[in-house]
Scaffold this motif. Structure first.
Motif, PDB file in Angstrom:
ATOM      1  N   VAL A  57       0.865  -1.117   0.050  1.00  0.00           N
ATOM      2  CA  VAL A  57      -0.130  -0.080  -0.043  1.00  0.00           C
ATOM      3  C   VAL A  57       0.865   1.335   0.085  1.00  0.00           C
ATOM      4  O   VAL A  57       1.755   1.618   0.924  1.00  0.00           O
ATOM      5  CB  VAL A  57      -0.893  -0.053   1.099  1.00  0.00           C
ATOM      6  CG1 VAL A  57      -1.762   1.360   1.379  1.00  0.00           C
ATOM      7  CG2 VAL A  57      -1.795  -1.174   1.345  1.00  0.00           C
ATOM      8  N   MET A  58       0.810   2.002  -0.906  1.00  0.00           N
ATOM      9  CA  MET A  58       1.650   3.074  -1.140  1.00  0.00           C
ATOM     10  C   MET A  58       0.812   4.423  -1.272  1.00  0.00           C
ATOM     11  O   MET A  58       0.000   4.516  -2.180  1.00  0.00           O
ATOM     12  CB  MET A  58       2.735   3.053  -2.668  1.00  0.00           C
ATOM     13  CG  MET A  58       3.187   4.431  -2.991  1.00  0.00           C
ATOM     14  SD  MET A  58       3.751   4.597  -4.585  1.00  0.00           S
ATOM     15  CE  MET A  58       2.269   5.080  -5.332  1.00  0.00           C
ATOM     16  N   ALA A 101       4.730   1.738  10.506  1.00  0.00           N
ATOM     17  CA  ALA A 101       5.169   1.825   9.029  1.00  0.00           C
ATOM     18  C   ALA A 101       6.389   1.043   8.593  1.00  0.00           C
ATOM     19  O   ALA A 101       7.311   0.861   9.425  1.00  0.00           O
ATOM     20  CB  ALA A 101       5.310   3.373   8.535  1.00  0.00           C
ATOM     21  N   ASP A 102       6.416   0.743   7.359  1.00  0.00           N
ATOM     22  CA  ASP A 102       7.314  -0.370   6.965  1.00  0.00           C
ATOM     23  C   ASP A 102       8.474   0.531   6.146  1.00  0.00           C
ATOM     24  O   ASP A 102       9.571   0.477   6.381  1.00  0.00           O
ATOM     25  CB  ASP A 102       6.823  -1.427   5.677  1.00  0.00           C
ATOM     26  CG  ASP A 102       5.839  -2.154   6.764  1.00  0.00           C
ATOM     27  OD1 ASP A 102       6.272  -3.075   7.416  1.00  0.00           O
ATOM     28  OD2 ASP A 102       4.867  -2.135   6.346  1.00  0.00           O
ATOM     29  N   PHE A 103       7.882   1.416   5.231  1.00  0.00           N
ATOM     30  CA  PHE A 103       8.895   2.470   4.502  1.00  0.00           C
ATOM     31  C   PHE A 103       8.301   3.534   4.500  1.00  0.00           C
ATOM     32  O   PHE A 103       6.986   3.788   4.464  1.00  0.00           O
ATOM     33  CB  PHE A 103       9.151   1.890   3.182  1.00  0.00           C
ATOM     34  CG  PHE A 103       9.975   0.669   2.907  1.00  0.00           C
ATOM     35  CD1 PHE A 103      11.034   0.669   2.432  1.00  0.00           C
ATOM     36  CD2 PHE A 103       9.298  -0.665   3.054  1.00  0.00           C
ATOM     37  CE1 PHE A 103      11.871  -0.602   2.374  1.00  0.00           C
ATOM     38  CE2 PHE A 103       9.963  -2.027   2.874  1.00  0.00           C
ATOM     39  CZ  PHE A 103      11.085  -1.648   2.596  1.00  0.00           C
ATOM     40  N   ALA A 163       0.173  -7.314   3.787  1.00  0.00           N
ATOM     41  CA  ALA A 163       0.803  -6.231   3.213  1.00  0.00           C
ATOM     42  C   ALA A 163       1.824  -5.394   3.589  1.00  0.00           C
ATOM     43  O   ALA A 163       1.818  -5.247   4.866  1.00  0.00           O
ATOM     44  CB  ALA A 163      -0.428  -5.466   2.091  1.00  0.00           C
ATOM     45  N   LEU A 164       2.801  -4.852   3.065  1.00  0.00           N
ATOM     46  CA  LEU A 164       3.687  -3.657   3.570  1.00  0.00           C
ATOM     47  C   LEU A 164       3.121  -2.284   3.112  1.00  0.00           C
ATOM     48  O   LEU A 164       2.229  -2.187   2.264  1.00  0.00           O
ATOM     49  CB  LEU A 164       4.907  -4.006   3.006  1.00  0.00           C
ATOM     50  CG  LEU A 164       5.587  -5.449   3.605  1.00  0.00           C
ATOM     51  CD1 LEU A 164       6.962  -5.315   3.051  1.00  0.00           C
ATOM     52  CD2 LEU A 164       5.875  -5.559   5.093  1.00  0.00           C
ATOM     53  N   THR A 165       3.642  -1.311   3.685  1.00  0.00           N
ATOM     54  CA  THR A 165       3.368   0.047   3.503  1.00  0.00           C
ATOM     55  C   THR A 165       4.566   1.058   3.188  1.00  0.00           C
ATOM     56  O   THR A 165       5.463   0.650   3.549  1.00  0.00           O
ATOM     57  CB  THR A 165       2.506   0.685   4.683  1.00  0.00           C
ATOM     58  OG1 THR A 165       3.411   0.529   5.722  1.00  0.00           O
ATOM     59  CG2 THR A 165       1.332   0.037   5.171  1.00  0.00           C
TER      60      THR A 165
END
Ligand SMILES: *Cc1c(COP(=O)(O)O)cnc(C)c1O
Length: 398
Positions: free
Chosen positions: A153-154, A202-204, A180-182
């Motif tokens: 998810v961006m 938050a991941d990134f 999912a990652l963010t």
């Protein structure tokens, strides 16, 4: 409130006769940046020459400044590094995140995202091919669209046009629950409102420094990787300064330790000198104070414009907590109205198709600025002063 905003305003150069409401696009010049950059040019570049990389600490600046920005965005020490432009950092974060969710091929974003972020995602999925795809939904549909096909998810936390703010904690939790990652873009968050990267999980994250952080035109971007991913994230842009030992000049690439691997090439030393001068101001500031003041300024502007200019329609959330540090209004003649305002020294900007955008940046924006901007807009609307050919001609940058 511990931050003295009268004192911080005095630390910026603001031209006589200008009310500056566009620090969300390009922050103003910190007075100390002029001397700091001049010193870097004359003493470091001029006299140290190549020795500056070690003697003046140029090589460590991207991580040092990263830590100082990290304080403003709730990042753990050693998790943020500077370099390149935001578009590049978006690509890097996305590419690493996608690889960490094997078996899934969808990037989910929203239609309010800044086009460059979507273009970079589109470019990445085209390069990857093989079923990778970018899916966009309306901003209020994001949470419901996170299903088990989504890898990443961006999102940009604060919408660059409307200023509407996503709930970073809730969407991150939802993404993680779905596997999912963010990737969070903090372009309109860093220096605008408190961010808690660690707390939200938050991941990134990525962001730029030339908007609210005042590093000057072309200032470098930053990237954050959560510590739990730091050794697993493979850098897609494997440049030499992200190598474990750049000066070993090995033929084989080995990623550097932790966030260092997200560096690519030679950092912009002069631009970092300007950012350093700006961070000297930010080091004295509490983000909670900035947030409270920014909401008060925005609320006053909304009240003033709605009372004076009924033909302008509020495009931002009315509730302060639901928006970032900007207020936007819609009008079909928005471009010409903004040019007429700028001609009177009130500087905001225009975002197609019809948005007049105003940034409220407490470090140097006062209630008198708000009153002055409302009066100028009131006069322009009441007299149709915008209705002149010179205000219709579109410039290259709006
Ligand atoms: C300002 C902004 C950019 C600009 O990217 P650059 O590469 O620095 O030109 C990208 N994304 C968002 C969300 C922005 O607000």
């Amino acid at each position: 409130m511990t931050t003295d905003f009268t004192a911080t305003r005095a630390l910026f150069h603001l031209p006589e006769g200008v009310i500056y409401l566009d620090g969300n696009s390009l922050g103003p010049l910190p007075r100390a940046a002029s001397t700091r950059v001049a010193r870097t040019v004359a003493e470091e570049w001029g006299n140290l020459l190549i020795r500056g990389w070690n003697a003046a600490g140029w090589m460590d600046q991207p991580a040092r400044l990263g830590d100082r920005i990290g304080r403003l965005i709730g990042a753990e020490p050693g998790t943020v590094v500077l370099g390149d432009t935001l578009s590049i950092k978006v690509y890097q974060a996305l590419a690493s995140a996608l690889e960490m969710v094997p078996g899934r091929k969808v990037i989910l974003s929203d239609t309010g995202n800044f086009p460059s972020d979507l273009y970079m995602a589109d470019g990445l999925v085209r390069t990857l091919g093989a079923g990778y795809a970018l899916r966009t939904v309306a901003p209020d549909q994001v949470a419901g669209a996170i299903d088990d096909s989504v890898a990443v998810v961006m999102l940009t936390e604060v919408d660059y046009r409307t200023g509407a703010k996503h709930d970073m904690a809730a969407i991150t939790a939802r993404a993680h629950a779905a596997g999912a990652l963010t990737v969070w873009d903090l372009a309109h968050s860093a220096g605008a409102l408190p961010v808690d990267l660690r707390g939200t999980g938050a991941d990134f994250a990525v962001g730029c420094t030339y908007k609210y952080l005042n590093s000057g035109p072309g200032g470098p971007a930053f990237i954050y990787v959560a510590p739990r991913h730091a050794e697993a994230a493979r850098p897609a842009l494997s440049g030499w300064l992200g190598h474990e030992a750049p000066f070993a000049f090995d033929l084989a690439y080995r990623p550097g330790a932790g966030i260092e691997r997200m560096r690519v090439g030679t950092p912009p030393v002069l631009q970092m000198a300007a950012l350093e001068a700006s961070m000297d101001i930010w080091d004295q500031v509490e983000m909670a104070d900035v947030r409270a003041r920014s909401i008060a300024l925005g609320d006053a502007f909304i009240a003033g414009i709605e009372a004076a200019c009924p033909t302008l329609t509020l495009a931002s959330p009315r509730e302060g907590a639901a928006r970032g540090s900007q207020v936007s209004f819609r009008h079909p003649q928005g471009y010409a109205i903004m040019q007429a305002l700028i001609a009177r020294g009130v500087i905001g900007d225009f975002r197609a198709p019809d948005i007049l955008r105003f940034g409220f940046t407490p470090l140097y924006t006062t209630m008198e600025d708000v009153t002055g901007a409302v009066a100028a807009l009131d006069e322009i609307m009441a007299t149709s002063a915008w209705d002149r050919p010179e205000f219709m001609a579109k410039a290259r940058v709006t």
